[in-house]
Each structure stands twice: as C-alpha cells, then as structure tokens.
Design a protein around this motif. Sequence first.
Motif, short mmCIF file in Angstrom:
data_model
loop_
_atom_site.label_atom_id
_atom_site.label_comp_id
_atom_site.label_asym_id
_atom_site.label_seq_id
_atom_site.Cartn_x
_atom_site.Cartn_y
_atom_site.Cartn_z
N VAL A 142 -44.11 5.39 29.76
CA VAL A 142 -44.66 6.35 30.65
C VAL A 142 -45.60 7.39 29.90
O VAL A 142 -45.15 8.10 28.79
CB VAL A 142 -43.29 7.26 30.93
CG1 VAL A 142 -43.73 8.65 31.82
CG2 VAL A 142 -42.27 6.49 31.68
N ALA A 143 -46.80 7.50 30.38
CA ALA A 143 -47.77 8.35 29.58
C ALA A 143 -48.23 9.55 30.40
O ALA A 143 -48.31 9.67 31.69
CB ALA A 143 -49.02 7.64 29.26
N VAL A 144 -48.06 10.80 29.92
CA VAL A 144 -48.55 12.13 30.46
C VAL A 144 -49.77 12.66 29.62
O VAL A 144 -49.49 12.80 28.44
CB VAL A 144 -47.27 13.02 30.40
CG1 VAL A 144 -47.59 14.35 31.11
CG2 VAL A 144 -46.07 12.38 31.17
N ASP A 145 -50.81 12.55 30.36
CA ASP A 145 -52.06 13.14 29.70
C ASP A 145 -52.14 14.76 29.98
O ASP A 145 -51.62 15.12 31.00
CB ASP A 145 -53.12 12.46 30.49
CG ASP A 145 -54.46 12.52 29.47
OD1 ASP A 145 -54.22 12.95 28.21
OD2 ASP A 145 -55.48 12.28 30.07
N GLU A 146 -52.83 15.41 29.20
CA GLU A 146 -53.03 16.65 29.22
C GLU A 146 -51.75 17.51 29.36
O GLU A 146 -51.59 18.47 30.09
CB GLU A 146 -53.88 17.12 30.53
CG GLU A 146 -55.25 16.27 30.61
CD GLU A 146 -56.24 16.80 29.67
OE1 GLU A 146 -56.15 17.75 28.97
OE2 GLU A 146 -57.56 16.13 29.56
N LEU A 147 -50.83 17.30 28.28
CA LEU A 147 -49.56 17.94 28.29
C LEU A 147 -49.69 19.39 28.31
O LEU A 147 -48.64 20.10 28.68
CB LEU A 147 -48.62 17.21 27.06
CG LEU A 147 -47.12 17.59 27.17
CD1 LEU A 147 -46.62 16.90 28.59
CD2 LEU A 147 -46.57 17.41 25.93
N HIS A 148 -50.66 19.87 27.69
CA HIS A 148 -50.76 21.36 27.69
C HIS A 148 -51.14 21.90 29.07
O HIS A 148 -50.86 23.28 28.93
CB HIS A 148 -51.87 21.86 26.81
CG HIS A 148 -53.57 21.36 27.24
ND1 HIS A 148 -53.60 20.06 27.06
CD2 HIS A 148 -54.26 21.75 28.05
CE1 HIS A 148 -54.85 19.70 27.61
NE2 HIS A 148 -55.30 20.87 28.10
N TYR A 149 -51.17 21.21 29.86
CA TYR A 149 -51.38 21.85 31.37
C TYR A 149 -50.08 21.99 31.82
O TYR A 149 -50.01 23.04 32.60
CB TYR A 149 -51.81 20.92 32.41
CG TYR A 149 -52.43 21.25 33.68
CD1 TYR A 149 -53.47 21.76 34.01
CD2 TYR A 149 -51.37 20.62 34.48
CE1 TYR A 149 -53.56 22.09 35.17
CE2 TYR A 149 -51.54 20.89 36.10
CZ TYR A 149 -53.03 21.57 36.31
OH TYR A 149 -52.91 22.07 37.66
N TYR A 150 -48.98 21.74 31.28
CA TYR A 150 -47.56 21.78 31.88
C TYR A 150 -46.86 22.99 31.01
O TYR A 150 -46.29 22.96 29.87
CB TYR A 150 -46.89 20.69 31.95
CG TYR A 150 -47.46 19.53 32.73
CD1 TYR A 150 -47.67 19.52 34.02
CD2 TYR A 150 -48.20 18.35 31.97
CE1 TYR A 150 -48.34 18.45 34.80
CE2 TYR A 150 -48.89 17.58 32.53
CZ TYR A 150 -48.88 17.46 34.08
OH TYR A 150 -49.58 16.61 34.81
N HIS A 151 -46.93 24.29 31.63
CA HIS A 151 -46.05 25.24 30.99
C HIS A 151 -45.78 26.19 32.12
O HIS A 151 -46.00 26.30 33.30
CB HIS A 151 -47.31 25.98 29.79
CG HIS A 151 -48.26 26.53 30.27
ND1 HIS A 151 -48.28 27.69 30.34
CD2 HIS A 151 -49.48 25.94 30.34
CE1 HIS A 151 -49.69 28.07 31.01
NE2 HIS A 151 -50.36 26.85 30.83
N GLY A 152 -45.10 27.37 31.71
CA GLY A 152 -44.66 28.13 32.72
C GLY A 152 -43.76 27.87 33.53
O GLY A 152 -43.10 26.77 33.45
N ILE A 153 -43.82 28.40 34.79
CA ILE A 153 -42.91 27.75 35.82
C ILE A 153 -43.36 26.56 36.42
O ILE A 153 -42.23 25.71 36.43
CB ILE A 153 -42.82 28.72 37.21
CG1 ILE A 153 -42.50 30.25 36.84
CG2 ILE A 153 -42.03 28.43 38.25
CD1 ILE A 153 -41.02 30.15 36.19
#
Length: 1079
Positions: free
Chosen positions: A451-462
Amino acid sequence: MIDMSSSDRKRKTGTAPETGDGGPPKKPRAAKQSKRKGTTQSQQNPVWPEYFNNLYKVFKALNTVLAFCSSRKNFAITFPVVRTSVEALLHAPLDLEKVAELKALLPEVVKFAYTPRTELRIHSDQHVGSSRRERSPDYSAFQTAGSSSSQVNDVDADEHVLVLDFIDISRGKKATGSGLAYGLPPALTPAATKKLVERRNERFAEAVNELLRATSVDDDPVTLLQAAARDHIPVHPGHKSFRKGALSQLEAKGKYKTVPDPDRRPSIEEVLGEIEQQEWYLEQVAHKRVSDAKEGQLAVIDPPLSEPISQALRQSRNITSLYTHQVQAISALSRGRNVIVSTSTASGKSVIYQVPLLQSLEMDPQSTAMFIYPTKALAQDQRAALEQLLYACPGLEHIKVFTYDGDTPQELRAGIRDTASVVFTNFDMIHASILPHEDGWRRFLKNLKIVAVDELHYYHGIFGSHVAQVMRRLRRVCAAVGNRRARFVSCSATISKPGEHMKSIFGVDDVEEVMEDGAPSGRKDFLVWNPPLKDPMDPTLGRLHSLTEATKLMRFLMARGVRVILFCKIRKSCELAMKALRQELTAEGRLDILERVMSYRGGYSQEDRRRIEREAFSGHLLGIVATNALELGVDIGVLDAVIMLGFPIGGLASFRQQAGRAGRRARDSLAVYVADQLPVDQHFVNHPEELFDRTMDDLMLDLDSKVILEAHLQCAAFEMPLTGEDEAYFGPLMKEICDTRLLRDKEGWYLTHPKYLPYPSRHVSIRGAEEEKYSVVDITQLGKSGGNATILEEIELSRALFEIYEGAVFIHQGLTFLVQEVSHDTKMAKLVRSDVNWITEPRDFTNVDAMQTYRIREIKASPHRAFYGRVELLTVVFGYFKIRNKAIIDAVDLDTPPWQRETTGMWLDVPKSALDLMRASGVNPSEAIHSAQHAFLNRFALANDLHTECKVPEKEYKAAPSQRKRPARLIFYEPSGKTGGVAVKAFDHMNNILRDAHDAVEACDCEEGCTACVDSPSCKEGNVVACKAGALVVLKALLNKPIDVDLLQHDPVDSAEVHDTVVEATSVRAVEGVEVESA
C-alpha cells in the motif's frame, strides 16, 4: 531622473528661489516633512538657471490642469485636451519638446505616450447588465480644439490617442504600501487637490536639484536635459520611424530572435548576468542564495535485483544503478518494515515502491497493490510509468493495472475488482466505494502486499484526520480477511518528523525513516525579488506591481529557452498573469512564445488539464502559469525555473514545495520569489534567511475528534460489526462512542445506527460537503453557421457569487469574456468573448455573526468568558467596480440575492474598557481585533480548518463613514459544509491558545507584526488592517493582565482620519440551561 555621467564636482550653491512665479516650492515645515529620499533642509539647494524657472512655470500649469482632471471621475486626460487648458494658463504655446523634457526629468512620474483608443474605453460594445448609475462619459467625447500650431495626430485610422498624465497615487486612504488591490474612486476634495499640486511641485524641485548637483561644472544641465528629452518625444505607432524602431528592438535581441533549443539554452548564471544589464533592472534582487551542484550517491542492493527487474529498469527508465535512499528504502521493505521516504522533489521516489511490487509479483503472481494519490492527475501520471515498467519486465507483461477513481465508469468497476493486480486510487474511493463493498474486493484485499501513499504531506488537518481513520478501517478489513502481511510505504516532500506523521496516518508503529537524499542535483540559484519603487525619490507612491515584474521576468526567461512555471496564489491571479503575458507577447511580436504558454488551475475541464499536462511533458510548453494545482509532483517534464508570485497561502511548506519544482533533471535551475507589497511578503524580503533556515511546523492531525471518529465508526460497523477488540485500531475513545452513538445487538456486536443507513459513507464527506457548481458557457458562436455553445469550466457556488455576476469580466486562459446572463435556477452563466481592457471586482461584504450560544467557558483568572455556538454567514454582492491599472474607472450597482449559510464557531467579546483605552490612545480597534484573531489562530494547531472574519482595508480605511458597524468580537468558525469539530476543539483549549498567543506577541521582536505573531499567510485581506500593539491590548484585556499605556503612543492625527467601524459587542442569546464551565 535622467541618466548622465557626473564627475561629482559640486556646482555653485546658494538659496533656491521660493515658490512664486518661478523657482521651486517652499519646503514644508519640519513637523510635516515628507520621508522621501532627496534633499533635506540642512542641505543647500543649487541656484537654478533661468531655463529651469521657465520650465517650472510650464510644470505648474500642467500640474494644475492634471490635478483638476484627477478630481473629476473618468475625465479624459488626452494631450489635446490638456494642451488647450495649459496654453490658456501660460498664454503661450505648449510644445511637445517641453513635455518631453518633463518626462526626461521625471520618467517615473510623467506618462506621455500613444495609447490604443480601445485602452481608454470604460464600456464594452455589448451593453451587459444594467446600472442604476448614470453611464460614465466616454473618452470619444473629447476632441482637439484650439491647440497650437505643432501638429499632433490625436486619433488616426488605427485609433491611437496621445495621453498625458501623472502616474501617482492620489486616490484613497492608506493606499501607500498597504497592498490594497486597487485605488478608491477618484473624487478629490479641493483641499486634497491643493495638497496633490503642492506634492508634485515639490517633486519637480527635488528632481531639478538632483540634476544640478549631479552635473559636472564642465557640462550644461540644460543641454543634458534637452538631449535626454529627444528620446521621450512620442512617436505615432503608424509612423515609419516607429516601425523602424520596433524592428531595431527585435534586432537588438540578437541570438534570441528565435527561442533556443532546451539543450542549447544559456546557463542560469549567464541569464542572471544578462538580467543585471537590462535597463529595467533596478536592484530588484534583495537576496540571493546559491546551492551548489551535488553528485549522486550510489549504493548496491543486497540481495541484488533479479535480471528481469534490472532489465525493466534499464529499458523503461534507463536506470542501471540505485541511489542510497532508494536502496535503504527497498531493503527495509524487503525486511517487512514500513517505510517513509522524505527527500527532495524528483529524487526517484516512485522506484521505491515500484521495485518491491515487481518483487512481490515475481514471488507470487496473485499479489496485489494499491497506489494512493491525492489528485487524479498524479495517479494518471504514475500509472503510465508503472505500465511501461511492467511491459519491459519479462514475465510480468500481463499484469493488469487500472485507475479506480470517480471518473471510472460504473460498468467497468466490477471487472477491475475481479482482475486488477494494481489499482491507482484515492482515499475518497477507498472510503466511499472499496470499503463499503469489501465483499467484492476480498480477492484483492487478501493478496494486498503493498500500500503506497504518495505526497503524504498533503494529508493533514481535518482532511488528514479523516484519512487516518479511513486507513485504520482499511487495515481492519485486511486483517479480517486474513491479511496481516501488507507493507505500507509513503513518500513525502521534506517535512518535520516524517516518521511520526506516517505513524499517525497509518496507525502503525514499525516505521523506518529515509531522509538522506542520494540523488544528484544541479546548481540552483534562489532570488528574493522585490519590485522597485515607482519613483525612488517618492516612496509614498509605492512599488511596481508584483504581477508586472513576474510576467516581465517570465518573458525574459522564455525568450532564452528557459522553461518556467509561474505559481500564483489564487485562480484570478493566474488568469490575470496569463492575460498580461498574452498582451505583452503579442505587443512584442513574440507569437512563437505565446503559443507555447498556457495556464493550469482548478476548474478547467479534465480534458483541458490532461491536454496541458501532455503539452508540458512533451517539452512543447515554454511557460506554465499555475495555481498550487501543480505544487504536487505531477511530472510535467523538465522545468528550468520557478517564479512564485507572492508568498503562498499554504505557508513555508508550500513555498519550499513550489521552489523544488525546478531542476527536476539535475540541470542548473532558478527559483525566484517575487514579493508583493503585503506585510507578510515584505517581512520575508527583510528576513530572507527564514525562507531557507526556519523549521517547518509539524503537520497536525486530530485523532481525538469525537465527531470524526464517530463518523468512521458508523462506516466501520457497516463494513463488519465492531467489537471491543477494535480499540486496537480506533483507540480508547471507541467504546464510549459505540455505547452512546451506535446500536448493540444481543451478542455484543456494535452495529451502524439506522440514521446512517443504507450507506453510511454517503453521510460522511471526508473533504467536507461538496458544493453546487455553476457551468460557465461560452455562447459567442451560438447562432452562427456551425457555431456551438462551449462549456469553459465549472466553478463552485462560493466562487461563482464573486466571479459570474452580470457584467463581470471572466478570464479563461488569459482571454476575456463578458458575463451576459446568469441563471441561478439552472446554475449556468452565459458568456461572450470580448477584448475589454479592464477587469471587474465585486463590491461585496460578508458578515460573520454569532446567533446562538450553546456553551460558555471561563477564561482563567479573568472575569471574561468564551462562547461556542451557532454562527451565521451572510454574503451580499451589491455591485462591482471596473478596474484598469489598479484604478477604478466605473462603479455599477447589482441586485443579487444574498447567500446565507450556517455553521458552528467560537467567539470572545472584547471588553469595553479595552475599546475605550484603544480609542483614547489612537489605536484603531478593527486593526487590533483583526491582528488578535490571527495571533490566536497562529497558536492553534488546526487553524487551517478554522476561519475568521478578516477586516477589509477598502472598508476600514474608507474616506466616508461606514454604515456597516461590526461588533468588537474575535470570532472563529468552521467553513460551512465541513464538520470536523474544529471550532469546539478550539473552544475547549481556548485558555491555552489565548495565553500562547499573548506570550508570542509580547515576546516577538518585530515592530509591526510578522508571521510569528500577528500576521497570517492565509489572511484573505493580506494583513493590511493590522496593529500588533492593539492585538496585545485585546489579548491582555481578555486575560485580565495589566496593560502598559505607554506602549500605545500612536499618532492621533492618523487615527482621527480613520472612521471607527467597530461597536461594543452585545450578548448573544443562549439555549436554555447553559451553565458556565470552569476554566
């Protein structure tokens, strides 16, 4: 100031003539002296030759006439009209040569040039919409009459008009350096007109004195001025000398008459050297930093890759060896670890999860993988790369790869579930389509290895908090079907604490960080570019517009084969920049460059965006104007330069992400930050080291939000009933929520509450409620032979209100359209193509009002209270301005229905004693409240998901009193449609946030405010209405701390000129039974 050589020898000095029939004006009294650069009272002014006294008479007459024109709305300032009036005052002819001398003396102030007649229009050919105001006069009403014998071609077949005007800011309050979007309507009072005349006369005297001081004793200043003036006599565009001059300008471009191939472009160092030699370069580079080229660090993977995988890498990517960070990550995954890779842009991160996938498929052909991307464009981009790799790998050519997102047709979805080995998807689809139908995905989930999640920094806040719960649901379902072997890998831009962030998102503990970047990189030049002053001798006129500077720089780079992307903060800026490039490149005759420039932003159709991406990737495009839609890692080919127009709303993380988009293939590259006049931008101009050295804030999630957790527990119980053992996934709050919000059957299983059925995920939007959209339709060709209406784009309701009212100028790919009709019933706007030379700006207001109190909480050690409850948002668009060159040329009234919506929020009422103190001390309460609100949000971890009522400078600094008074209240609310419980979180932690905000403001060393205390990059109004000292008064008053009145020594004159727009806040009705909670 005219350009001439000087031996710096002093001329004869003495007392200059005083203001009268000749000579410069008297100096103002010391108490009111301007802060301009130039002569001071302690310096003796040179004696003026008689020629300059006579020239001064001409200037005074011209100044009087132009000031009168400035005081009249939309009065035509064409040379024939002005000339007639000036000659009447002088009782003598006004020659072109004399005006050219004034232009040479004050090049930044005097505008004297031919302008296309269409540039002076203020109405379109099509009469769109209705105005309740009288139509403003058209410039065509003014004709040549009674001018002197010198012939001036006023209007020709090409309809060019000779315009004479002064370029300065004479309209509106607090315009200078404030970063206002445009000047207020010109309606100068007699006193303001007199003040304007005096200021311009003083400016003329300063210019003459500077010229005389700079002229050597061997030179004649009159001769120098007359020689310089010859270059400023305007030439009619239809005249053969004009065409000859334009041709010589093209010839001066030399080798850049055609754009060089990418491989033959000059180095960035050479280009920067050339920029410094340009006439328009005026020391704009406020800071420069160079990152030297870095060699790649290679490593050997052990055990080595199989021959088929090595062959695939060679054939599809020309990869024969791996970098150290790639080897470290692949090795960790092979040992069963979970991995996050946080390295620079274009460092080969995709190989890190593609190689383990190939290894899994070699060992077990039934293996599956899920690649998760934040945007559809990224998924399409990476899918193509993986298919190429699989096709080149012997034995794996048959592997089926599919995209599974909202655009995937329903009839294809069952086949994908049954046959796919790899799916490219996003968290929205996992939440709403895959997990609710887990029974159809069991084959896939049981064999899931990567399971690969790219651009993990995109996921923050709500949004990131929702994603974290979706990931826990995915892991739970995998475990239930017997799969506990899946490995998780994520890639991210450089962030602080990447391992901690991955643990929070995935809910796993065994994470290995890979942060040492082994990829090579080319030399990179980084510039902080501050637009120059309009007039170096008069800073009050402000700086040149940042958009003008950015597009000029972009054109210069593209002409030299430098491929460049211009990042804009908002969609409208993106289109305005594209419009400017279209006009400027057309005027320069560089259609060869124009056809290779496109804009890219949200709202464009999927087909348009894919086409632009293909054009960019193929190398055809020289320039892209984009919003942050391209901030993420979509591979749009090689980019040599990045220009950032203003500091990004996303803060330092977005800034560094955008800067990293250039130099993706280890060539030399350039990143330029073009600063706005706004306080945040000028802070970084003065403190550029923070752009490079300041640590980024941690990415925050709210895993304890009961609102979010309950929503996902309802979904999880639908996927399969919950038990107490599921606390391992959802944490200790799970049991309380299950007991109170879900149903429990006889066997102890927790089931979804009926109100969420039949499909709970449809009740839970992980990005917030989706807005209604309006279709923007071009009907220009409708009714013509073979003509059809074309949908240009779709825009959200929240934007449509401000962009597609009747009469609005709508810009698409830099082309202007007029909105002819808007139907709110069918959600459609009809547009016609029109080459207007103005833009429109809505006249609107939004009230954020507390309507009902649900909870009240004590502020620790203070008699004051904090409140939480229902908040109403009311937006009214009551008209629009037509704007040209940042000045209003017309105002139109509209009658549009108000937009009302409700949400939840918290608020703090400013004590009356603090209001009285600020008014007595000359502090503007609206500035203080606005800054205090941002100070509070700056200390709140989830501030990105909480909004406040930003103060609008056009209202707060309006010359006339405003009838719209706002309560003295700090108010914070959740965007309508989003339910993440952020406002209640801020309310619950209000005491700590308030004290942190106070301490940060009090301890900050800055004078007027910065992003560390009271400024915010996300402020919709640019932090213009701001006062650090006032914010501290508000915070101290709420916390019941003593206030040092000596700190509030503000200029009472300035304060008296600003009308108060704030009134004391009144109590808000509370629901029955509310009790005050202890601090």
